[in-house]
Design an enzyme around this catalytic site. Structure first.
Site, PDB file in Angstrom:
ATOM      1  N   GLN A 137      82.380 -84.887   5.037  1.00  0.00           N
ATOM      2  CA  GLN A 137      80.990 -84.917   5.507  1.00  0.00           C
ATOM      3  C   GLN A 137      80.775 -86.012   6.554  1.00  0.00           C
ATOM      4  OE1 GLN A 137      78.093 -86.336   2.709  1.00  0.00           O
ATOM      5  NE2 GLN A 137      76.385 -85.368   3.771  1.00  0.00           N
ATOM      6  N   ILE A 146      73.920 -89.109   1.554  1.00  0.00           N
ATOM      7  CA  ILE A 146      73.840 -88.792   2.980  1.00  0.00           C
ATOM      8  C   ILE A 146      73.465 -87.322   3.159  1.00  0.00           C
ATOM      9  CG2 ILE A 146      75.068 -88.747   5.180  1.00  0.00           C
ATOM     10  CD1 ILE A 146      76.865 -90.971   4.128  1.00  0.00           C
ATOM     11  N   LYS A 166      84.436 -97.274  -6.742  1.00  0.00           N
ATOM     12  CA  LYS A 166      83.726 -97.941  -5.645  1.00  0.00           C
ATOM     13  C   LYS A 166      83.545 -99.428  -5.945  1.00  0.00           C
ATOM     14  CE  LYS A 166      83.263 -94.500  -2.804  1.00  0.00           C
ATOM     15  NZ  LYS A 166      84.145 -94.478  -1.618  1.00  0.00           N
ATOM     16  N   TYR A 220      83.938 -92.251 -10.158  1.00  0.00           N
ATOM     17  CA  TYR A 220      83.695 -92.488  -8.733  1.00  0.00           C
ATOM     18  C   TYR A 220      83.060 -93.865  -8.523  1.00  0.00           C
ATOM     19  CZ  TYR A 220      81.287 -91.740  -4.222  1.00  0.00           C
ATOM     20  OH  TYR A 220      80.803 -91.845  -2.947  1.00  0.00           O
TER      21      TYR A 220
HETATM   22  N1  SER Z   1      76.581 -88.975  -2.352  1.00  0.00           N
HETATM   23  C1  SER Z   1      77.484 -89.508  -3.325  1.00  0.00           C
HETATM   24  C2  SER Z   1      77.510 -88.696  -4.540  1.00  0.00           C
HETATM   25  O1  SER Z   1      76.486 -88.155  -4.872  1.00  0.00           O
HETATM   26  C3  SER Z   1      77.096 -90.905  -3.689  1.00  0.00           C
HETATM   27  O2  SER Z   1      77.859 -91.780  -2.965  1.00  0.00           O
HETATM   28  O3  SER Z   1      78.506 -88.611  -5.162  1.00  0.00           O
END
Ligand code: SER
Length: 323
Positions: A15, A177, A151, A147
């Site tokens: 993306q 985003i 991070k 995730y």
């Molecule tokens: N847009 C991402 C997600 O929803 C967050 O960093 O996983």
């Protein structure tokens, strides 16, 4: 920056990558930007494209050396919802991908060929004990997804490599985003992309997050600008070497649906929260990005109505079925 940069974007078909490659090519010249992805498909017709698995450190190091790369954007990762379906795979990709590029940067520093690295962190690095409103730059971080854990660990690694080895690594805690060039890609915030695909097909959208689930979001042009402004800032201005909070615009599904209805009065939304609701409930609702503003001048520009108008004008409904 005055000297000619040689730029590698890893995860170029994703993306962010797909839009960043274009912006960097416009800024630095297409011949100076190499788009790399594990997929052999040059989806976006990047001028220079190569297949690369970020987990293959030898191939990564060889590419950086042979192309005399000066900047790397390491964007290959699994997002929050897809990460929960395959936690160990997400951990390996997200952590080893970052470590490989940090190690390459450390090795290049040692031979006098420094690299500037960009790596994306996320609002997912926060957790249920984090203050949810105007989340401070420095605060409690107790992520609950694999995730988010990757991070937070990644942020600590970035700062570690900066302090210990002088690696010039920079990062942003991206909000969700919103963009139209790629289909929704397995994120918890991706309802806010999928909703446009349904709206433009004339279909009712069934949201996997409840109506009041406010999350920090950012429209892609602001996200790209933040990324490039951070990377172009002189090193002495970068005081945060973990990752900067960057705010765009906060809204919930009900507010987004209302903004879409102002343009498409027949649009309808329904709510059927699934496992992604529990993830969203642990994330902030809005971010305090004063450190980014003070250090490198960050200011968001795009609000919800401008974003909605632009999405409705540009989303290509043939781009994959909305999640
Ligand atoms: N847009 C991402 C997600 O929803 C967050 O960093 O996983």
């Amino acid at each position: 920056m005055n000297t000619q940069q040689r730029i590698l974007v890893i995860g170029a078909n994703g993306q962010i990558g797909s839009e960043l490659v274009e912006a960097l090519a416009a800024q630095h010249g297409a011949q100076n930007v190499i788009a790399a992805d594990i997929s052999p498909n040059n989806l976006y017709n990047a001028a220079r494209y190569t297949t690369l698995n970020v987990l293959d450190k030898a191939a990564l190091a060889a590419l950086v050396a042979s192309e005399e790369i000066t900047q790397v954007y390491q964007l290959a990762a699994m997002l929050s919802a897809t990460g929960e379906a395959a936690p160990l795979k997400a951990w390996t990709l997200n952590m080893d991908g970052l470590l490989n590029i940090l190690e390459v940067a450390r090795e290049r520093n040692a031979v006098g060929k420094p690299l500037r690295i960009f790596w994306p962190s996320s609002i997912a690095a926060f957790g249920p004990s984090t203050p949810a409103q105007d989340t401070p730059q420095t605060t409690v971080m107790d992520p609950t997804t694999i995730y988010g854990i990757s991070k937070l660990a990644g942020e600590r690694l970035c700062e570690y490599y900066f302090i210990k080895y002088g690696v010039d690594v920079r990062s942003i805690r991206y909000p969700g985003i919103i963009s139209f060039k790629s289909p929704p890609g397995g994120g918890t915030t991706d309802y806010a992309i999928a909703i446009f695909h349904s709206a433009l097909r004339g279909e009712r959208y069934v949201s996997f997050l409840g109506p009041q689930t406010t999350l920090p979001m950012i429209y892609m042009p602001d996200a790209i600008r933040a990324t490039i402004e951070l990377m172009d800032a002189p090193a002495e201005l970068i005081k945060v070497r973990s990752a900067y909070n960057v705010a765009g615009v906060s809204f919930n599904p009900e507010q987004l649906a209302a903004a879409i209805s102002r343009k498409l009065p027949d649009f309808k939304i329904a709510y059927q929260p699934d496992s992604r609701q529990a993830i969203a409930d642990t994330w902030p609702q809005s971010l305090d990005d004063a450190a980014a503003t003070a250090d490198w001048g960050w200011q968001a520009r795009i609000g919800i109505d401008e974003m909605v108008a632009d999405m409705l004008a540009n989303v290509d409904v043939s781009l994959g079925k909305a999640a």
